[in-house]
Design a protein around this motif. Structure first.
Motif, mmCIF file in Angstrom:
data_model
loop_
_atom_site.group_PDB
_atom_site.id
_atom_site.type_symbol
_atom_site.label_atom_id
_atom_site.label_comp_id
_atom_site.label_asym_id
_atom_site.label_seq_id
_atom_site.Cartn_x
_atom_site.Cartn_y
_atom_site.Cartn_z
ATOM 1 N N GLU A 187 0.804 -1.229 0.000
ATOM 2 C CA GLU A 187 0.000 0.000 0.000
ATOM 3 C C GLU A 187 0.832 1.273 0.000
ATOM 4 N N ILE A 188 2.146 1.151 0.222
ATOM 5 C CA ILE A 188 2.982 2.350 0.390
ATOM 6 C C ILE A 188 4.071 2.381 -0.672
ATOM 7 N N LYS A 189 4.189 3.517 -1.346
ATOM 8 C CA LYS A 189 5.248 3.691 -2.354
ATOM 9 C C LYS A 189 6.413 4.415 -1.694
ATOM 10 N N ILE A 190 7.601 3.805 -1.774
ATOM 11 C CA ILE A 190 8.798 4.369 -1.152
ATOM 12 C C ILE A 190 9.855 4.587 -2.226
ATOM 13 N N LEU A 191 10.441 5.780 -2.236
ATOM 14 C CA LEU A 191 11.522 6.124 -3.162
ATOM 15 C C LEU A 191 12.755 6.526 -2.357
ATOM 16 N N THR A 192 13.942 6.138 -2.831
ATOM 17 C CA THR A 192 15.176 6.559 -2.152
ATOM 18 C C THR A 192 16.134 7.205 -3.136
ATOM 19 N N ALA A 193 16.903 8.163 -2.648
ATOM 20 C CA ALA A 193 18.020 8.766 -3.393
ATOM 21 C C ALA A 193 19.259 8.550 -2.540
ATOM 22 N N GLU A 194 20.208 7.765 -3.042
ATOM 23 C CA GLU A 194 21.339 7.346 -2.224
ATOM 24 C C GLU A 194 22.668 7.569 -2.937
ATOM 25 N N ASP A 195 23.729 7.677 -2.152
ATOM 26 C CA ASP A 195 25.070 7.895 -2.706
ATOM 27 C C ASP A 195 26.088 7.069 -1.918
ATOM 28 N N PRO A 196 26.323 5.792 -2.320
ATOM 29 C CA PRO A 196 25.640 5.023 -3.364
ATOM 30 C C PRO A 196 24.527 4.182 -2.749
ATOM 31 N N VAL A 197 23.830 3.387 -3.611
ATOM 32 C CA VAL A 197 22.865 2.409 -3.102
ATOM 33 C C VAL A 197 23.675 1.259 -2.491
ATOM 34 N N GLU A 198 23.556 1.069 -1.174
ATOM 35 C CA GLU A 198 24.409 0.085 -0.498
ATOM 36 C C GLU A 198 23.797 -1.309 -0.485
ATOM 37 N N TYR A 199 22.492 -1.408 -0.255
ATOM 38 C CA TYR A 199 21.835 -2.715 -0.228
ATOM 39 C C TYR A 199 20.510 -2.614 -0.986
ATOM 40 N N TYR A 206 11.006 13.228 -7.624
ATOM 41 C CA TYR A 206 10.219 12.279 -6.830
ATOM 42 C C TYR A 206 8.831 12.822 -6.494
ATOM 43 N N LEU A 207 8.717 14.136 -6.380
ATOM 44 C CA LEU A 207 7.416 14.724 -6.049
ATOM 45 C C LEU A 207 6.384 14.445 -7.140
ATOM 46 N N ARG A 208 6.864 14.122 -8.350
ATOM 47 C CA ARG A 208 5.954 13.801 -9.456
ATOM 48 C C ARG A 208 5.773 12.287 -9.623
ATOM 49 N N GLN A 209 6.378 11.508 -8.712
ATOM 50 C CA GLN A 209 6.314 10.047 -8.821
ATOM 51 C C GLN A 209 5.299 9.429 -7.850
ATOM 52 N N ASP A 210 4.487 10.269 -7.212
ATOM 53 C CA ASP A 210 3.414 9.820 -6.320
ATOM 54 C C ASP A 210 3.919 8.916 -5.186
ATOM 55 N N PRO A 211 4.967 9.346 -4.450
ATOM 56 C CA PRO A 211 5.435 8.517 -3.336
ATOM 57 C C PRO A 211 4.662 8.811 -2.056
ATOM 58 N N ASP A 212 4.765 7.909 -1.093
ATOM 59 C CA ASP A 212 4.250 8.155 0.256
ATOM 60 C C ASP A 212 5.397 8.524 1.200
ATOM 61 N N LYS A 213 6.519 7.816 1.046
ATOM 62 C CA LYS A 213 7.682 8.079 1.888
ATOM 63 C C LYS A 213 8.924 8.146 1.015
ATOM 64 N N MET A 214 9.875 9.005 1.426
ATOM 65 C CA MET A 214 11.095 9.185 0.643
ATOM 66 C C MET A 214 12.305 9.166 1.559
ATOM 67 N N LEU A 215 13.398 8.618 1.043
ATOM 68 C CA LEU A 215 14.673 8.671 1.749
ATOM 69 C C LEU A 215 15.653 9.492 0.923
ATOM 70 N N VAL A 216 16.213 10.525 1.534
ATOM 71 C CA VAL A 216 17.274 11.311 0.903
ATOM 72 C C VAL A 216 18.554 10.968 1.652
ATOM 73 N N GLY A 217 19.520 10.395 0.950
ATOM 74 C CA GLY A 217 20.724 9.904 1.614
ATOM 75 C C GLY A 217 21.347 10.887 2.575
ATOM 76 N N GLU A 218 21.411 12.154 2.180
ATOM 77 C CA GLU A 218 22.010 13.171 3.046
ATOM 78 C C GLU A 218 21.543 14.554 2.619
ATOM 79 N N ILE A 219 21.230 15.395 3.591
ATOM 80 C CA ILE A 219 20.936 16.808 3.294
ATOM 81 C C ILE A 219 22.250 17.568 3.378
ATOM 82 N N ARG A 220 22.766 17.977 2.209
ATOM 83 C CA ARG A 220 24.086 18.603 2.149
ATOM 84 C C ARG A 220 24.020 20.104 1.905
#
Length: 570
Positions: free
Chosen positions: A348-360, A385-399
């Protein structure tokens, strides 16, 4: 033999071993319970292991051999070290300078052949034999042999240097280097370093050339340990061997390079992220070991206390808001975030991540790697991602401010955003966000919680021993003997289970700062960290040092570990 595309059931039927009814019955069980068709037929008692292996060998285009009837020469045994044979559960039966033929028990596991090509630096072909026969052959031919050690390999190394100095400047003989990279001692030495590090659950392997020595270290549970140092003249060949395995250019030694080695050891997928760095005395190499079998992404197993688990689950289930995880590099932030996403992950939940790098890789979650060289930044991904209809998002780091502002915008439009910051404790994250340029009123409106964490080593359960801490040790925690009356303290004596270290594995300790109305009002004034900390503590926040004390009292870790990883704040 050529591969045969006929289904396993059809092959067994044509061999006269099973009937159509038995195949259909096995397929019905497979549909209900899962599992391999061959295993189900064996459980039904209609075929044995050799029958299934023979059919699987035909499918894979491999021959089947009887190891019990074979006489394998000592020259073949010398080609493949005992460590590799035991790690990959294979048995060499033929070998020359160009090719090694090994017996394997699972003809579908072709990844082991790719690994062996890496490890042996030659072509590898496979035949099939029952697992029991392979184990018996290993005992027969390797039982009395010692595994290679660094010392034994180094004794066989040609002492001729692969590098010379001309007026203090390093000059490589690339023709010799090419030969050295593929030489048997160099290949064996690097294999031993890699396999030993993975066996000891190392997170990083360091190859470091200096002016008068070549140092090899690996990090276990956050602490670096030194292995027997190879001679300095081997540094160029060993480092170039790593570059060859990770498809990097061995002639390019002027700039930092990044590569990747993928292995599958004993059924465990292992990634080695390779990073080279030009130094004054040659290239330094660090290999980050990503062993998925050593990572537990269960939210209840990462070190959270029962009340903290409930708090974090409530945060994950929020309809919107920003949740920050803070701590230095290597403090387990990624594991905590992955565990949170793993808990939230459902149809039921769409999750998107942005990672540097994708570890697992997380099944069911859309993961994207940052690539700043082509403009794929955290901010750009988050905006998409805001146009990808997610429910939760992971941003690897706020830089930077741009990423922070888009995270806030995502939160305001009904998304939960998880991210990390590099700060020493939870209250400092608020100051850091304001320093980036975030408007305090927006931060107060969207921030829901900040989780600071550290990793401390666990006392080995095999040698955990009670002891009475000295007054000096207690003073390091600003405690007096009367403060700990009735408490039991432990340390690890050291045993075979922990390689004599006294610790095995790590756990996290946490500082969870929940946003209250008082804190939200306070943020508007851009207060000093000490004021934020005092208000958060008044609201029930447990400091990192206090969480460490609870872990000591529970017999999980030691005074030394908590003192090393936390500071006392008033």
């Amino acid at each position: 033999m050529r591969k045969d595309r006929r289904p396993l059931g059809q092959l067994l039927k044509e061999m006269g071993l099973v009937t159509e009814y038995e195949i259909q019955e096995a397929l019905r069980v497979q549909k209900e319970q899962g599992g391999g068709l061959g295993e189900i037929l064996m459980e039904m008692g209609v075929v044995d292991e050799k029958d299934v292996l023979f059919a699987l060998a035909i499918q894979a285009g491999m021959d089947m051999v009887d190891l019990d009837e074979m006489d394998i020469s000592e020259d073949v045994i010398e080609k493949v070290d005992k460590t590799i044979v035991e790690t990959y559960n294979v048995m060499p039966i033929e070998a020359d300078d160009e090719k090694v033929v090994v017996a394997i028990a699972d003809p579908s596991n072709l990844g082991v052949l790719d690994d062996l090509r890496f490890m042996l630096d030659c072509e590898v072909e496979a035949v099939v034999a029952p697992e029991e026969a392979i184990i018996n052959a290993m005992e027969r031919y390797y039982g009395g042999k010692e595994s290679d050690s660094i010392e034994s390999i180094l004794a066989a190394v040609d002492e001729e240097a692969g590098v010379e100095l001309v007026e203090g400047r390093e000059v490589l003989d690339f023709d010799k280097l090419e030969r050295d990279v593929h030489s048997k001692p160099v290949v064996r030495l690097l294999n031993l370093i890699l396999l030993q590090a993975i066996k000891d659950r190392a997170s990083d392997i360091h190859l470091e050339p200096f002016e008068d020595r070549f140092r090899v270290r690996y990090r276990v549970d956050g602490v670096l340990y030194e292995m027997t140092p190879p001679p300095l003249h081997l540094a160029p060949a060993l480092i170039s061997r790593v570059k060859v395995m990770s498809s990097l250019n061995i002639a390019e030694r002027r700039i930092p390079l990044d590569g990747r080695i993928e292995l599958n050891i004993a059924g465990r997928p292992i990634d080695l992220r390779v990073s080279t760095l030009p130094t004054a005395f040659g290239e330094s190499v660090v290999m980050r070991v990503l062993d998925r079998a050593n990572v537990n992404l269960d939210l209840e197993q990462i070190g959270l206390r029962p009340n903290e688990i409930e708090t974090v689950k409530r945060l994950i289930d929020l309809p919107h808001g920003i949740i920050l995880v803070t701590g230095p590099t290597g403090s387990g932030k990624t594991t905590t975030l992955y565990s949170a996403l793993n808990y939230a992950n459902s149809v039921e939940i769409k999750i998107l991540t942005a990672e540097d790098p994708v570890e697992y890789d997380l099944e069911g979650i859309v993961q994207v790697a940052v690539n700043e060289e082509i403009g794929v930044t955290f901010a750009k991904l988050l905006r998409s991602y805001l146009r990808q209809d997610p429910d939760k998002m992971l941003v690897g780091e706020i830089r930077d401010l741009e990423t922070a502002e888009i995270a806030i915008q995502a939160s305001l439009t009904g998304h939960v955003v998880f991210s990390t910051l590099h700060t020493n404790d939870a209250p400092s994250a608020i100051t850091r966000m304001i320093d980036l340029g975030v408007e305090p009123f927006l931060l107060g409106a969207t921030l829901e919680a900040i989780i600071a964490q550290r990793l401390v080593r666990r006392i080995c359960t095999g040698c955990r021993t009670e002891y009475e801490p000295s007054e000096e040790e207690l003073l390091e925690l600003e405690l007096r003997p009367e403060d700990v009356e009735g408490r039991t303290f432990y340390y690890g004596r050291g045993c075979d289970k922990c390689n004599g270290i006294g610790y095995k594995g790590r756990t996290a300790i946490f500082e969870i700062m929940l946003m209250t109305e008082e804190l939200r009002q306070l943020i508007m004034e851009n207060p000093p960290v000490d004021t934020l900390r005092a208000v958060a503590r008044k609201g029930g926040m447990r400091m990192l040092r206090d969480s460490g004390l609870l872990a000591i009292y529970d017999g999980i870790t030691t005074i030394e570990e908590v003192v090393r990883e936390t500071i006392l704040t008033t």
